[in-house]
Design a protein around this motif. Structure first.
Motif, PDB file in Angstrom:
ATOM      1  N   HIS B 298      20.435-111.929  78.899  1.00 11.46           N
ATOM      2  CA  HIS B 298      20.945-111.193  79.988  1.00 11.46           C
ATOM      3  C   HIS B 298      22.409-111.136  80.092  1.00 11.46           C
ATOM      4  N   GLY B 299      23.110-111.067  78.948  1.00  8.45           N
ATOM      5  CA  GLY B 299      24.699-111.332  78.821  1.00  8.45           C
ATOM      6  C   GLY B 299      25.103-111.078  77.248  1.00  8.45           C
ATOM      7  N   ASP B 300      26.486-111.313  77.112  1.00 11.74           N
ATOM      8  CA  ASP B 300      26.932-110.739  75.995  1.00 11.74           C
ATOM      9  C   ASP B 300      27.448-111.948  75.071  1.00 11.74           C
TER      10      ASP B 300
ATOM     11  N   GLN C 476      25.112-123.849  81.059  1.00 10.50           N
ATOM     12  CA  GLN C 476      25.289-124.129  79.713  1.00 10.50           C
ATOM     13  C   GLN C 476      26.230-123.221  79.132  1.00 10.50           C
ATOM     14  N   ILE C 477      26.824-123.355  78.043  1.00 14.01           N
ATOM     15  CA  ILE C 477      27.782-122.400  77.317  1.00 14.01           C
ATOM     16  C   ILE C 477      26.976-121.281  77.241  1.00 14.01           C
ATOM     17  N   VAL C 478      25.824-121.100  76.852  1.00 15.16           N
ATOM     18  CA  VAL C 478      24.891-119.787  76.891  1.00 15.16           C
ATOM     19  C   VAL C 478      23.748-119.981  77.744  1.00 15.16           C
ATOM     20  N   GLY C 479      23.478-118.818  78.304  1.00 13.65           N
ATOM     21  CA  GLY C 479      22.094-118.752  78.886  1.00 13.65           C
ATOM     22  C   GLY C 479      21.146-118.379  77.893  1.00 13.65           C
ATOM     23  N   ASP C 482      18.448-114.467  73.030  1.00 12.91           N
ATOM     24  CA  ASP C 482      17.490-113.194  72.542  1.00 12.91           C
ATOM     25  C   ASP C 482      16.859-113.400  71.251  1.00 12.91           C
ATOM     26  N   GLU C 483      15.585-114.240  71.110  1.00 10.00           N
ATOM     27  CA  GLU C 483      15.091-114.659  69.916  1.00 10.00           C
ATOM     28  C   GLU C 483      14.407-113.392  69.044  1.00 10.00           C
ATOM     29  N   THR C 484      14.258-112.478  69.969  1.00  8.13           N
ATOM     30  CA  THR C 484      13.614-111.275  69.307  1.00  8.13           C
ATOM     31  C   THR C 484      14.793-110.510  68.499  1.00  8.13           C
TER      32      THR C 484
END
Lengths: 126, 445, 498
Positions: B298-300, C476-479, C482-484
């Protein structure tokens, strides 16, 4: 509720079969694709391979699971659907149509009788 | 005990929450006859932290390390300089005490360093890609051979007799267990003599440089593989790859190697780190973890995750590409920091220094009549003929303060009089001169 | 969220790759200068390489790069790490100090044996300690990781059966709750895997096992069993199970992943097992290092000793530690030298710190902590089996999935926002929405209380604001990543832009 076309035959391991004369189209059911989630990889046999009913003929994978495919019928692989291996999302979005997996020439048409109907298959689902 | 924080007060409070009166009751499901009485085991008494340090310091002093001896011993593990930054970075608790990065949001540090590691190893090896590490050079090679068997279904692994003898022993053990056959490929003039082309070979494994330090004709190996329909596996030294045209550019399917030379202590052989690179087309068949770059759902924001996980044992179980789970992540981090610290020019300098030192050593040895045995091209290690059994010489050179090299007779009986000598960037002209004069005195030249 | 729990916000742009920080001409280490004459590299080497894309940074830039990356990584030293089945205990600092002694680090594995008696003595002391703790006759330190130790034990079984003319035994039994490494290791030894089911109490189903043995007894090479099981439960019928396998001529391997529950309290060798592996990086406090190195010692009973990897390290009749290469029946080497020697040094320091007097505290406090957590959480997250657990508890979040569409993974991700590392999810495979919590003995009551409080709050959030969990973590630094996409558009290395 997953889609279950009544004209198809099914297996307990979640494959379906559509007959056109001596030719069978094989794929995985709508239920199977929804359990797997986004399918990212499909491995299928080369055309010409002879399958026996129950043989493992490939696998479909999502990110976190891999599910072996078992041949519902015996026969020779005529075609492995390249559309399904190249655009794996079709197995999710159109499992009974463009997302079919194999085209097989039946060697023992009587085996079709041992496959189960949509109604029987529906009873196996949670 | 400093590591178990439970005070009597804590214990009582916790047990009362569980409606228990003693910690023994925690183990009530274990049959009585299988319980050990506290303090009844025949073990050494507990030591204080200072006593532990004293005990292990004393044991360490019984050993003679490469700080005590000047080393000309290579043979697959090398006495190379480890920049201070390497030990400082791999000692950071956030890296040192993390688990495998299964929760990517909280593990971006480990994941990014692995991605950088994969990039650097693939770059050095000239392969399309590299995985996140294997146990060591030997198992990395054995795993590659098993992948090759999976690709073409053939059961014979051809392996050069100039692959490290211990590595071949590991390969043999792995192959015996899984039901594959190994066939040793003989050598001439210190390089491998390719066998007759044959469709029984799953692959051929050659060293470049090989165990004797010599460089193989990789173009010929590639041609042989094309003719045989076999996979090409090259075991290499990543330092040599800083100068050499890398094996991947010769068309090797798999390039493997030992990463100890890139900032990892020799440590009597472990922990080491296995390097594993290959062509893109094999990526779904390879063992071990792979980190990939992706984006947020849900983000870039970009980030890193472990990918192609369905190859691995926790998902695929008996159909996994390997049983490997834990790898050598911390040593791979050491490799990554090392390659950043020495950098593009530093690694070339290390390689060139090693090579120049070996040429100087060769010339000094030849001046006293000790000839390099094989005329093949080599990197920084070579076999020299002492004219008499080398094994006792190695022992006696210890008294003169040198690790003289490896006596080859134990592994290659026909080479009983030969000593395998290596020079790293840590050796200098003065040490080499001293070594040669001591060796001359010992051998009687 | 209660402010007390809020993790540090780290929403800053992703750090650049080290390659993107490179500047031609920078140097990060002052290397030894070259003192020997120049040579023509092309002439010496034949074909040399054209390009080498490695970074060029100053020493400070190198240090900052990795220090900043360490700041977006979670380790035991950062906070509580209750990852089930992984035994994330504190890794004592004295271990690191002694493993860094130059008399250990600077040893070449092929230098003359006479030059490292101290190192051999270390190995023998580790072996003696582990043999006594586990109840086995001999230990080999050659396997370098847990899965490697498992595989080595299966190789020993294979050699044992072959030596008895029983090489046709082709099946290895593995419980349905086993770690994936078990069947994968069996496959590596050419064995076929057959699953043993778990009964309603969480034990191996002895009746089903008997059924399998009746039909296939003569084809079975052995059983791989984790004790305590991966459900965190002690196999109460372990002696009978081992006896059943022995009756049909098979051997029993103990997966030692859960040894932390047994240290100083009970010994697998006494249970009837023939061999086992240990993870020194779990039970004996060597660091996990972000995924390795491991250290996978194995223990065996007398009947398997002849087949152990060569060489073996032992004492001679004078009590001197030595290497024995005369091993005609050995399976050979499984790794090139002596295993993870520097990890063995760490393990010895750890074992000596507990010693005879305190060694039982490891399992005692580990089991106390796990039972305490299970008890405190049972109202919100019930245990999969209502029994005393061992060193870890397996809870199920099934009701949150059914009622609110919140999965175990969502709860775990939310824990990150509360400042804790999540437990293991979806393992063992036979427990729906499994959350496997292993606190280890090195955590204090206050930490456990705070962790339980956080989980209770999260379970409450699940019922009122499930999206908070679906979107977690946000600290965190990332949410969530996207593993797909990662699989479909594989990008596993940086490439220089041309």
């Amino acid at each position: 509720m997953s889609q279950l076309p009544s004209e198809l035959k099914y297996t307990e391991s979640h494959e379906w079969v559509r007959l056109e004369g001596e030719i069978a189209f094989v794929g995985i059911t709508d239920f199977a694709q929804s359990e797997l989630g986004d399918i990212v990889y499909v491995s299928l046999p080369e055309p010409g391979r002879i399958l026996r009913k129950g043989d493992s003929f490939g696998a479909v994978e999502s990110v976190k699971t891999a599910s072996d495919l078992y041949s519902p019928i015996s026969g020779e692989v005529l075609e492995a659907n390249e559309l399904a291996t190249n655009q794996t999302e079709l197995v999710n979005t159109d499992p009974y149509g463009k997302g079919y997996l194999l085209k097989v020439k039946l060697s023992d048409p009587s085996e079709v009788g041992s496959l189960i109907s949509a109604e029987q298959y529906a009873k196996l689902l949670p | 005990m400093p590591y178990t924080p439970h005070t009597e007060y804590d214990r009582t409070a916790m047990l009362s929450e569980l409606n228990l009166s003693s910690t023994d009751e925690l183990f009530r499901e274990i049959p009585e006859n299988l319980r050990v009485q506290k303090g009844s085991l025949s073990l050494p008494n507990a030591l204080s932290e200072y006593e532990i340090e004293k005990h292990l310091f004393r044991l360490s002093r019984l050993n003679r390390s490469s700080f005590d001896l000047i080393s000309f011993l290579g043979a697959g593990m090398y006495d190379r300089y480890i920049p201070s930054t390497v030990s400082a970075m791999i000692s950071r608790g956030e890296f040192l005490t993390a688990y495998t990065p299964y929760q990517p949001e909280a593990s971006q540090g480990s994941l990014q360093t692995i991605y950088e590691f994969q990039t650097m190893i693939a770059e050095l090896f000239g392969t399309d890609l590299a995985n996140a590490s294997m146990y060591d050079g030997a198992t990395s090679m054995a795993e590659a051979a098993i992948v090759a068997h999976g690709i073409n279904g053939r059961n014979t692994i051809a392996v050069s007799d100039l692959i490290h003898p211990h590595h071949r022993q590991v390969l043999n053990t792995y192959c015996w267990a899984i039901g594959l056959k190994t066939e040793v490929v003989p050598s001439v003039n210190g390089v491998c003599k390719l066998p007759e082309v044959g469709d029984q070979f799953a692959c051929i494994v050659v060293g470049h440089p090989n165990f004797l330090g010599n460089l193989e004709d990789l173009s010929a190996v590639r041609e042989w593989c094309n003719a045989s329909g076999s996979q090409m596996i090259v075991s290499t030294d990543p330092i040599a790859c800083a100068l050499l045209k890398p094996p991947g550019e010769f068309g090797a399917d798999f390039v493997v190697g030992e990463g100890q030379c890139l900032g990892v202590a020799m440590g009597l052989g472990g922990p080491a780190v296995g390097l594993f690179g290959c062509k893109q087309e094999h990526i779904r068949r390879i063992p071990g973890r792979i980190v990939g770059k992706t984006k947020e759902v849900h983000g870039d924001q970009e980030g890193y995750v472990m990918t192609l996980r369905t190859r691995e044992q926790d998902i695929r179980r008996e159909k996994a590409t390997s049983n490997i789970c834990t790898n050598e992540a911390l040593m791979a981090l050491a490799n990554t920091v090392y390659l950043c610290a020495v950098g593009k020019n530093g690694i070339k300098q290390v390689a060139e220094a090693s090579l120049r030192n070996s040429r100087y050593l060769q010339s000094k040895l030849e001046a006293i009549g000790m000839k390099k045995v094989d005329s093949s091209r080599y990197f920084c290690e070579f076999a020299v003929d002492l004219g008499k059994n080398a094994a006792p010489i190695v022992d006696r050179m210890l008294e003169r303060g040198f690790l003289a090299g490896l006596a080859l007779g134990e592994y290659y009986p026909a080479r009983e009089n030969q000593l395998l000598v290596a020079t790293t960037e840590k050796r200098n002209k003065e040490e080499i001169d001293q070594y040669v004069s001591e060796l001359a005195a010992e051998v009687g030249r | 969220m209660n402010q007390e729990f809020a993790g540090i916000k780290k929403r800053v742009p992703s750090p650049k790759l080290v390659f993107e920080k490179s500047s031609p001409g920078r140097v990060g280490c002052n290397l030894p200068s070259i003192t020997t004459p120049e040579v023509d590299l092309n002439q010496e080497l034949g074909e040399t390489r054209s390009e080498l894309h490695l970074p060029e940074l100053s020493e400070l830039e190198v240090v900052r790069h990795f220090t900043n990356l360490s700041h977006i990584n979670y380790g035991i030293e950062t906070g509580f790490y209750p990852l089930g089945s992984c035994t994330m205990k504190y890794n004592p600092k004295i271990n690191e100090r002694v493993a860094g002694l130059s008399g250990f680090t600077q040893l070449h594995p092929m230098q003359p044996v006479s030059t490292y008696p101290g190192a051999i003595e270390v190995m023998v002391q580790v072996q003696e300690f582990l043999a006594e703790l586990t109840g086995f006759d001999a230990i080999s330190l050659q396997p370098v990781a847990g899965a490697h130790g498992e595989m080595t034990c299966l190789m020993l079984m294979k050699a044992y059966h072959a030596a008895k003319g029983q090489g046709s035994r082709r099946i290895i039994l593995v419980p349905d709750s086993a770690h994936g490494t078990n069947p994968a290791s069996a496959a590596r030894c050419g064995y076929e895997v057959k699953a043993v089911p778990t009964d309603a109490n969480g034990n191996s189903d002895v009746a089903a096992l008997k059924g399998i043995l009746d039909g296939l007894g003569s084809e079975i090479a052995g059983l791989m069993l984790t004790n305590p099981s991966t459900l965190g439960l002690f196999e109460t019928q372990i002696e009978e199970i081992c006896q059943l396998i022995h009756n049909i001529g098979g051997l029993v391997f103990c997966d030692g992943a859960n040894m932390n529950a047994m240290v100083g309290t009970t010994r697998p060798g006494d249970h009837g097992f023939d061999c086992m592996h240990l993870n020194l990086h779990k039970t004996f406090s060597t660091p996990h290092g972000g995924g390795g190195p491991g250290c996978g010692a194995i223990g065996v009973k007398q009947e398997l000793v002849p087949f152990l990897p060569s060489p073996i390290v032992c004492r001679n009749s004078n009590g001197m530690a030595q290497l024995d290469f005369e091993r005609p029946e050995s399976i050979g080497r499984v790794s090139p030298y002596f295993g993870q020697f520097l990890m063995e040094v760490r393990a010895l320091a750890y074992l000596l710190s507990y010693g005879k007097e305190h060694i039982h505290l490891i399992s005692e406090c580990a089991v106390l902590n796990a039972n305490y957590v299970q008890e405190k959480l049972k109202k919100v997250l019930p245990p999969a089996f209502d029994r005393p657990c061992t060193h870890e508890c397996v809870l199920t979040a099934e009701k949150y999935k059914k009622e609110f569409g919140v999965r175990a993974l969502d709860i775990s991700k939310r824990l990150i926002d509360y400042g804790f590392h999540p437990p293991t999810n979806y393992f063992p495979l036979i427990v729906p929405e499994a959350m496997m919590i292993e606190p280890t003995e090195t955590e204090c009551k206050e930490t456990l209380d705070k962790f339980c409080e956080a989980l209770i709050l999260i379970c409450e959030e699940a019922s009122v604001q499930p999206d908070l969990l679906h979107q977690a973590p946000t600290s965190q630094i990332v949410g969530r990543l996207d593993e797909t996409l990662a699989v479909k558009q594989l990008n596993v290395r940086w490439k220089p832009s041309t």
